[in-house]
Design a protein around this motif. Structure first.
Motif, PDB file in Angstrom:
ATOM      1  N   VAL A   1       0.837  -1.212   0.000  1.00 23.46           N
ATOM      2  CA  VAL A   1       0.000   0.000   0.000  1.00 23.46           C
ATOM      3  C   VAL A   1       0.864   1.251   0.000  1.00 23.46           C
ATOM      4  CG1 VAL A   1      -1.628   1.347   1.385  1.00 23.46           C
ATOM      5  CG2 VAL A   1      -1.983  -1.108   1.084  1.00 23.46           C
ATOM      6  N   PHE A   2       1.926   1.248   0.832  1.00 22.67           N
ATOM      7  CA  PHE A   2       2.832   2.403   0.871  1.00 22.67           C
ATOM      8  C   PHE A   2       3.511   2.621  -0.484  1.00 22.67           C
ATOM      9  CE2 PHE A   2       3.125   2.115   5.667  1.00 22.67           C
ATOM     10  CZ  PHE A   2       2.531   3.352   5.871  1.00 22.67           C
ATOM     11  N   LEU A   3       3.914   1.511  -1.132  1.00 15.78           N
ATOM     12  CA  LEU A   3       4.553   1.615  -2.448  1.00 15.78           C
ATOM     13  C   LEU A   3       3.586   2.189  -3.479  1.00 15.78           C
ATOM     14  CD1 LEU A   3       6.978   1.073  -4.269  1.00 15.78           C
ATOM     15  CD2 LEU A   3       6.108  -1.263  -4.615  1.00 15.78           C
ATOM     16  N   PHE A   4       2.345   1.724  -3.431  1.00 14.76           N
ATOM     17  CA  PHE A   4       1.335   2.234  -4.367  1.00 14.76           C
ATOM     18  C   PHE A   4       1.079   3.726  -4.141  1.00 14.76           C
ATOM     19  CE2 PHE A   4      -3.163   3.304  -5.038  1.00 14.76           C
ATOM     20  CZ  PHE A   4      -3.272   3.058  -6.401  1.00 14.76           C
ATOM     21  N   ILE A   5       0.980   4.110  -2.853  1.00 16.15           N
ATOM     22  CA  ILE A   5       0.734   5.537  -2.556  1.00 16.15           C
ATOM     23  C   ILE A   5       1.907   6.394  -3.036  1.00 16.15           C
ATOM     24  CG2 ILE A   5       0.527   7.192  -0.650  1.00 16.15           C
ATOM     25  CD1 ILE A   5      -1.017   5.044   0.889  1.00 16.15           C
ATOM     26  N   TRP A   6       3.131   5.881  -2.844  1.00 17.14           N
ATOM     27  CA  TRP A   6       4.311   6.646  -3.279  1.00 17.14           C
ATOM     28  C   TRP A   6       4.342   6.816  -4.791  1.00 17.14           C
ATOM     29  CZ3 TRP A   6       8.707   5.107  -6.154  1.00 17.14           C
ATOM     30  CH2 TRP A   6       9.746   6.059  -6.175  1.00 17.14           C
ATOM     31  N   LEU A   7       4.052   5.742  -5.519  1.00 18.31           N
ATOM     32  CA  LEU A   7       4.050   5.808  -6.979  1.00 18.31           C
ATOM     33  C   LEU A   7       2.928   6.720  -7.480  1.00 18.31           C
ATOM     34  CD1 LEU A   7       4.732   2.046  -7.836  1.00 18.31           C
ATOM     35  CD2 LEU A   7       6.311   3.979  -8.108  1.00 18.31           C
ATOM     36  N   PHE A   8       1.778   6.635  -6.841  1.00 14.57           N
ATOM     37  CA  PHE A   8       0.636   7.453  -7.258  1.00 14.57           C
ATOM     38  C   PHE A   8       0.910   8.937  -6.990  1.00 14.57           C
ATOM     39  CE2 PHE A   8      -3.748   9.098  -6.671  1.00 14.57           C
ATOM     40  CZ  PHE A   8      -4.235   8.799  -7.940  1.00 14.57           C
ATOM     41  N   ALA A   9       1.491   9.211  -5.789  1.00 18.24           N
ATOM     42  CA  ALA A   9       1.826  10.602  -5.467  1.00 18.24           C
ATOM     43  C   ALA A   9       2.877  11.151  -6.429  1.00 18.24           C
ATOM     44  CB  ALA A   9       2.326  10.683  -4.026  1.00 18.24           C
ATOM     45  N   ARG A  10       3.840  10.289  -6.790  1.00 18.80           N
ATOM     46  CA  ARG A  10       4.879  10.713  -7.731  1.00 18.80           C
ATOM     47  C   ARG A  10       4.279  10.998  -9.114  1.00 18.80           C
ATOM     48  NH1 ARG A  10       8.958   8.343 -11.006  1.00 18.80           N
ATOM     49  NH2 ARG A  10      10.947   9.463 -10.838  1.00 18.80           N
ATOM     50  N   ALA A  11       3.313  10.161  -9.515  1.00 20.93           N
ATOM     51  CA  ALA A  11       2.661  10.368 -10.810  1.00 20.93           C
ATOM     52  C   ALA A  11       1.858  11.665 -10.838  1.00 20.93           C
ATOM     53  CB  ALA A  11       1.742   9.180 -11.112  1.00 20.93           C
ATOM     54  N   ILE A  12       1.280  12.019  -9.703  1.00 24.88           N
ATOM     55  CA  ILE A  12       0.501  13.262  -9.613  1.00 24.88           C
ATOM     56  C   ILE A  12       1.422  14.483  -9.627  1.00 24.88           C
ATOM     57  CG2 ILE A  12      -0.982  14.628  -8.071  1.00 24.88           C
ATOM     58  CD1 ILE A  12      -2.313  12.024  -7.221  1.00 24.88           C
ATOM     59  N   SER A  13       2.498  14.370  -8.891  1.00 22.17           N
ATOM     60  CA  SER A  13       3.370  15.541  -8.758  1.00 22.17           C
ATOM     61  C   SER A  13       4.246  15.789  -9.991  1.00 22.17           C
ATOM     62  CB  SER A  13       4.257  15.377  -7.522  1.00 22.17           C
ATOM     63  OG  SER A  13       5.128  14.276  -7.675  1.00 22.17           O
ATOM     64  N   ARG A  14       4.505  14.767 -10.802  1.00 17.45           N
ATOM     65  CA  ARG A  14       5.431  14.913 -11.935  1.00 17.45           C
ATOM     66  C   ARG A  14       4.966  15.972 -12.962  1.00 17.45           C
ATOM     67  NH1 ARG A  14       9.747  12.584 -14.014  1.00 17.45           N
ATOM     68  NH2 ARG A  14      10.013  12.451 -16.286  1.00 17.45           N
ATOM     69  N   PRO A  15       3.709  15.932 -13.417  1.00 15.22           N
ATOM     70  CA  PRO A  15       3.270  16.973 -14.367  1.00 15.22           C
ATOM     71  C   PRO A  15       3.388  18.388 -13.789  1.00 15.22           C
ATOM     72  CG  PRO A  15       1.698  15.181 -14.325  1.00 15.22           C
ATOM     73  CD  PRO A  15       2.643  14.953 -13.209  1.00 15.22           C
ATOM     74  N   LEU A  16       3.032  18.517 -12.495  1.00 16.97           N
ATOM     75  CA  LEU A  16       3.099  19.836 -11.861  1.00 16.97           C
ATOM     76  C   LEU A  16       4.544  20.323 -11.786  1.00 16.97           C
ATOM     77  CD1 LEU A  16       0.539  19.296  -8.945  1.00 16.97           C
ATOM     78  CD2 LEU A  16       0.138  20.399 -11.149  1.00 16.97           C
ATOM     79  N   GLN A  17       5.439  19.386 -11.455  1.00 14.49           N
ATOM     80  CA  GLN A  17       6.860  19.746 -11.385  1.00 14.49           C
ATOM     81  C   GLN A  17       7.385  20.184 -12.752  1.00 14.49           C
ATOM     82  OE1 GLN A  17       9.356  16.548 -10.063  1.00 14.49           O
ATOM     83  NE2 GLN A  17      11.138  17.850  -9.769  1.00 14.49           N
ATOM     84  N   GLN A  18       6.985  19.448 -13.814  1.00 16.64           N
ATOM     85  CA  GLN A  18       7.440  19.795 -15.169  1.00 16.64           C
ATOM     86  C   GLN A  18       6.873  21.150 -15.616  1.00 16.64           C
ATOM     87  OE1 GLN A  18       6.076  16.299 -17.223  1.00 16.64           O
ATOM     88  NE2 GLN A  18       8.106  15.327 -17.140  1.00 16.64           N
ATOM     89  N   LEU A  19       5.613  21.402 -15.278  1.00 13.73           N
ATOM     90  CA  LEU A  19       5.001  22.687 -15.633  1.00 13.73           C
ATOM     91  C   LEU A  19       5.689  23.834 -14.901  1.00 13.73           C
ATOM     92  CD1 LEU A  19       1.213  21.672 -15.671  1.00 13.73           C
ATOM     93  CD2 LEU A  19       2.595  22.335 -17.652  1.00 13.73           C
ATOM     94  N   ALA A  20       6.041  23.559 -13.604  1.00 15.31           N
ATOM     95  CA  ALA A  20       6.726  24.597 -12.821  1.00 15.31           C
ATOM     96  C   ALA A  20       8.082  24.922 -13.437  1.00 15.31           C
ATOM     97  CB  ALA A  20       6.889  24.123 -11.386  1.00 15.31           C
ATOM     98  N   GLU A  21       8.788  23.905 -13.931  1.00 14.60           N
ATOM     99  CA  GLU A  21      10.097  24.140 -14.554  1.00 14.60           C
ATOM    100  C   GLU A  21       9.947  24.957 -15.848  1.00 14.60           C
ATOM    101  OE1 GLU A  21      11.719  20.279 -15.088  1.00 14.60           O
ATOM    102  OE2 GLU A  21      12.287  20.029 -12.963  1.00 14.60           O
ATOM    103  N   ARG A  22       8.895  24.663 -16.647  1.00 16.91           N
ATOM    104  CA  ARG A  22       8.688  25.414 -17.892  1.00 16.91           C
ATOM    105  C   ARG A  22       8.238  26.847 -17.619  1.00 16.91           C
ATOM    106  NH1 ARG A  22      11.008  21.690 -18.568  1.00 16.91           N
ATOM    107  NH2 ARG A  22      10.863  20.038 -20.154  1.00 16.91           N
ATOM    108  N   ALA A  23       7.601  27.052 -16.495  1.00 17.82           N
ATOM    109  CA  ALA A  23       7.134  28.407 -16.166  1.00 17.82           C
ATOM    110  C   ALA A  23       8.290  29.371 -15.958  1.00 17.82           C
ATOM    111  CB  ALA A  23       6.259  28.355 -14.927  1.00 17.82           C
TER     112      ALA A  23
END
Length: 317
Positions: free
Chosen positions: A256-278
């Protein structure tokens, strides 16, 4: 769990108390019935001897039986090895029986032959209710008999055991025979046990061990039966259960912890990439870079579109 274990000990002590009470009542009834038969047989030595032997050997209720006249002179006794016939009785139980002239159970005392015992007696009266003597049975507290069988065989490997005390804190039964006849001390729950007569509590015994105790009184004798078990052994099954639960749920928890970590990483990745392009909105290739970002959920997609609109405005200016 502590309350449940204490309640189990209390219920067990209460059951043993009832069983002991029944045994003592039956013993008194045996003596009283035979005492009535002896009312016109006190001059028959053979009959008296037969009755004493019958009471002694018919059951294991008594370790010894004695028949006395009104002056305390022994008329019959069993076993015969006691050599009491024709001798004056002067033990505490005999003197108490002669003085009271009624059915009674004596306090524990040391006999003339150094046995710790209780003495159950019934008076003998003739038809005119003249006192003729008494019939008594001794129960040796350090020797095998029905009472010891009732209270015995309740010692467990986890340290649980049963013992019996009187109102003076004297031990009348204990799985360690050498403690019978001694007095309980350094027991912080003893005052409550003696005052309340029945219940349960957590206490420290004379050895400083925490015990879960249940207790109940025997009303006819003012004895108290105490059943107790070590707190540590009571909690040990709970510790084992917790360990099993942890071991069985650990793989699932890690998954469950592994799934939550992967899911959180998947959510944060687009936001992180958008922040870098900004940080480089005036770059000529920024629109293409933003378009390549995988905004797979609504919020990041909305942010992506807003950034693209902003880039168009900047480039138009």
């Amino acid at each position: 769990m502590i309350f449940q274990a204490t309640e189990v000990n209390r219920a067990y002590a209460s059951k043993l108390s009832d069983t002991t009470e029944v045994f003592l009542a039956a013993s008194r009834q045996q003596l009283e019935y035979t005492a009535n038969i002896l009312s016109d047989k006190m001059a028959d030595d053979v009959f008296l001897s037969d009755e004493a032997n019958r009471l002694k050997y018919q059951t294991d209720s008594f370790n010894s039986v004695v028949i006395s006249d009104a002056s305390g002179l022994t008329q019959a006794a069993s076993p015969e090895t006691l050599n009491l016939v024709g001798k004056q009785l002067n033990s505490a139980g005999s003197l108490e029986a002669l003085k009271a002239k009624r059915a009674l159970i004596s306090k524990p005392y040391i006999s003339t032959i150094k046995n710790l015992l209780i003495f159950i007696s019934a008076p003998i009266f003739d038809d005119q209710h003249h006192y003729l003597g008494f019939l008594g049975g001794s129960i040796y507290l350090r020797k095998p008999n029905i009472l010891s069988k009732i209270l015995g065989e309740h010692y467990y490997e986890d340290g649980s055991y049963i013992y019996v005390i009187d109102k003076y804190n004297q031990i009348l039964y204990h799985p360690q025979k050498e403690r019978i006849g001694t007095f309980v001390n350094n027991n912080d729950g003893l005052d409550e046990i003696i005052s309340k007569k029945e219940g349960g509590l957590l206490l420290k015994n004379g050895q400083g061990i925490e015990m879960l105790a249940g207790y109940a009184s025997i009303l006819s004798t003012d004895w108290i039966i105490i059943t107790q078990s070590p707190l540590e052994s009571t909690l040990l099954p709970l510790t084992g259960i917790m360990e099993k639960v942890i071991l069985r749920t650990l793989p699932m928890t890690l998954a469950v912890f592994l799934f939550i970590w992967l899911f959180a990483r998947a959510i944060s990745r687009p936001l992180q990439q958008l922040a870098e392009r900004a940080k480089s909105l005036d770059s000529p290739t920024v629109s293409e870079d933003i378009e390549k970002i995988n905004s797979w959920y609504v919020e990041s997609l909305s942010l992506k579109r807003a950034m693209l609109s902003g880039v168009k405005l900047i480039h138009m200016e």
